[in-house]
Write an enzyme that holds these catalytic residues in place. Sequence first.
Site, PDB file in Angstrom:
ATOM      1  N   LYS A   1       0.862  -1.180   0.000  1.00 37.63           N
ATOM      2  CA  LYS A   1       0.000   0.000   0.000  1.00 37.63           C
ATOM      3  C   LYS A   1       0.896   1.227   0.000  1.00 37.63           C
ATOM      4  O   LYS A   1       2.041   1.166   0.459  1.00 37.63           O
ATOM      5  CB  LYS A   1      -0.899   0.033   1.248  1.00 37.63           C
ATOM      6  CG  LYS A   1      -2.150   0.858   1.062  1.00 37.63           C
ATOM      7  CD  LYS A   1      -3.211   0.096   0.290  1.00 37.63           C
ATOM      8  CE  LYS A   1      -4.487   0.869   0.144  1.00 37.63           C
ATOM      9  NZ  LYS A   1      -5.548   0.016  -0.422  1.00 37.63           N
TER      10      LYS A   1
HETATM   11  P1  NAD Z   1     -13.330   7.679  -3.279  1.00 37.00           P
HETATM   12  O1  NAD Z   1     -12.343   8.687  -2.876  1.00 37.00           O
HETATM   13  O2  NAD Z   1     -13.676   7.536  -4.719  1.00 37.00           O
HETATM   14  O3  NAD Z   1     -14.709   7.949  -2.485  1.00 37.00           O
HETATM   15  C1  NAD Z   1     -14.758   8.034  -1.107  1.00 37.00           C
HETATM   16  C2  NAD Z   1     -16.170   8.467  -0.728  1.00 37.00           C
HETATM   17  O4  NAD Z   1     -16.296   8.444   0.698  1.00 37.00           O
HETATM   18  C3  NAD Z   1     -16.535   9.890  -1.170  1.00 37.00           C
HETATM   19  O5  NAD Z   1     -17.883   9.946  -1.538  1.00 37.00           O
HETATM   20  C4  NAD Z   1     -16.303  10.714   0.109  1.00 37.00           C
HETATM   21  O6  NAD Z   1     -17.081  11.902   0.140  1.00 37.00           O
HETATM   22  C5  NAD Z   1     -16.760   9.713   1.145  1.00 37.00           C
HETATM   23  N1  NAD Z   1     -16.231   9.991   2.484  1.00 37.00           N
HETATM   24  C6  NAD Z   1     -14.984  10.339   2.837  1.00 37.00           C
HETATM   25  N2  NAD Z   1     -14.903  10.526   4.165  1.00 37.00           N
HETATM   26  C7  NAD Z   1     -16.125  10.284   4.654  1.00 37.00           C
HETATM   27  C8  NAD Z   1     -16.687  10.332   5.949  1.00 37.00           C
HETATM   28  N3  NAD Z   1     -15.956  10.691   7.020  1.00 37.00           N
HETATM   29  N4  NAD Z   1     -18.005  10.014   6.094  1.00 37.00           N
HETATM   30  C9  NAD Z   1     -18.744   9.682   5.016  1.00 37.00           C
HETATM   31  N5  NAD Z   1     -18.276   9.626   3.770  1.00 37.00           N
HETATM   32  C10 NAD Z   1     -16.974   9.937   3.598  1.00 37.00           C
HETATM   33  O7  NAD Z   1     -12.835   6.286  -2.661  1.00 37.00           O
HETATM   34  P2  NAD Z   1     -13.183   4.812  -3.140  1.00 37.00           P
HETATM   35  O8  NAD Z   1     -12.198   4.397  -4.171  1.00 37.00           O
HETATM   36  O9  NAD Z   1     -14.627   4.702  -3.436  1.00 37.00           O
HETATM   37  O10 NAD Z   1     -12.822   4.001  -1.827  1.00 37.00           O
HETATM   38  C11 NAD Z   1     -13.721   3.920  -0.721  1.00 37.00           C
HETATM   39  C12 NAD Z   1     -13.247   2.844   0.223  1.00 37.00           C
HETATM   40  O11 NAD Z   1     -13.155   1.611  -0.492  1.00 37.00           O
HETATM   41  C13 NAD Z   1     -11.873   3.058   0.849  1.00 37.00           C
HETATM   42  O12 NAD Z   1     -11.861   2.494   2.141  1.00 37.00           O
HETATM   43  C14 NAD Z   1     -10.955   2.253  -0.056  1.00 37.00           C
HETATM   44  O13 NAD Z   1      -9.772   1.858   0.605  1.00 37.00           O
HETATM   45  C15 NAD Z   1     -11.844   1.075  -0.350  1.00 37.00           C
HETATM   46  N6  NAD Z   1     -11.490   0.338  -1.569  1.00 37.00           N
HETATM   47  C16 NAD Z   1     -11.483   0.951  -2.786  1.00 37.00           C
HETATM   48  C17 NAD Z   1     -11.158   0.196  -3.904  1.00 37.00           C
HETATM   49  C18 NAD Z   1     -11.207   0.803  -5.293  1.00 37.00           C
HETATM   50  O14 NAD Z   1     -11.016   0.049  -6.264  1.00 37.00           O
HETATM   51  N7  NAD Z   1     -11.490   2.076  -5.447  1.00 37.00           N
HETATM   52  C19 NAD Z   1     -10.811  -1.154  -3.782  1.00 37.00           C
HETATM   53  C20 NAD Z   1     -10.843  -1.742  -2.518  1.00 37.00           C
HETATM   54  C21 NAD Z   1     -11.189  -0.979  -1.411  1.00 37.00           C
END
Ligand code: NAD
Length: 433
Positions: free
Chosen positions: A122
């Site tokens: 990571k």
């Molecule tokens: P992103 O940045 O595209 O979106 C994050 C979302 O969460 C946004 O809508 C933001 O406004 C919201 N957010 C942030 N802080 C917040 C809070 N305190 N309360 C409520 N909402 C909040 O991120 P993503 O890629 O969608 O990733 C989201 C989660 O999924 C993370 O934990 C990431 O590690 C995990 N994840 C993502 C992927 C991927 O392929 N993108 C893969 C595995 C895991």
Amino acid sequence: MADNVEACGLEEAGTAACDEGKLLDAAYMHFREAVAHLDLEPGMAELLWRGSRSYVVDFPVRMDDGSIRVFSGYRVQHSTHRGPAKGGIRFHPSVDLDEIKALAALMTWKCAVMNIPFGGAKGGVQCNPPELSLSELERITRRFTWEIAGFIGPDRDIPAPDMFTNAQTMAWIMDTYSILAGYTVSGVVTGKPVEVGGSLGREAATAQGCVYAIREAAQYLDLDLRGATVAVQGFGNVGWHVARILSELGCFVVAISDVFGGVHNDKGLAVRRDVKAHCDATGSVVNAPGTEAISNAELLELDVDILVPAAIEGQITRDNAHRVKAKIVAEGANGPTTPSADAILAERGIFVVPDILANGGGVTVSYFEWVQNTQKLFWLEEDINSRLDAIMTRAFHDVLRISDREKVNMRTAAYILAVERVAMAARMRGIFP
Ligand code: NAD
């Protein structure tokens, strides 16, 4: 449990001092729980837990107003026992070494649960993207890539998008790395735009995989997805696509939130027409047409069939877990449930599909992208999704079998499966010299 844990080289002391709100401590607690169910040789658990390399860089970037700012960046390779290290890069103010270490370990277990030939890594840069211009983000990305270029590579460690990074970020990393190499190295990152070697289906892969896992969980619990009610926390890459796909499958997505707040409609939100369009226009789901306001805390406690935390870690805790009413909690985000909340949810019969299974679709399609880059070929989107479905479904049932056999929840079962697979690889490779 203590005997088993001590016998294989982990300190018993850690637990009392563990702060379960911290991702690294929570990851350690899950790992220990799994180790207690395994018959590992002395030293193996410590080797699996601690065997990481960390790279920490502080680097200067010229900002748009001419000033210089120094940013901290991290890349941690937790394990390479099963193949090259693999894991996302996030841009977020909360990024620090502990968080990145925990997320790197999660990637090791996730790749092992999905049974793809990668270890775990990571990375991240401590910064606040909403306050930065596109050109500042590009300069941060390129300078960070230059700093870690000797540490990553298509056969060594392959970054991908995560919070506040995207396909464009990956294109910048790939371009910078390729300039240093002197030729185009597409396989150095995944999650690239399709135009520069990205895979079809990668954009929605994490969400698509999460939906396949939800489908299997619903079938197991005899819950009809058509007409099931859903709440999704977070409306970024994962949350938006989960909400979209589930509503396309006939679920009623009744609540969605982002960092600014949430929206609610008992009869189901028009996810694409109202919420996504409003979010694209204003930068937030808040005040989308045809909705009532709801807070993030209220959303987590709604009386719905399926809750998908898809924002950040530490959202379901010992303080609110006894008010969660969903039948299925599918962890789109990494670490949204703390260990004591996990115990409360289990006691209340709530079926949790843990992060290392539920959001494993992203890294699985990343693996497909890397395979296509390495072999210089392209798969169709139908191929990607059917291969993803097969891998998710197999992983779900591998975990469910262990959960039944060991009488443990799905998270502990997933960790047992993962730790066993990585231990097997470590055992086969042996200790150098
Ligand atoms: P992103 O940045 O595209 O979106 C994050 C979302 O969460 C946004 O809508 C933001 O406004 C919201 N957010 C942030 N802080 C917040 C809070 N305190 N309360 C409520 N909402 C909040 O991120 P993503 O890629 O969608 O990733 C989201 C989660 O999924 C993370 O934990 C990431 O590690 C995990 N994840 C993502 C992927 C991927 O392929 N993108 C893969 C595995 C895991």
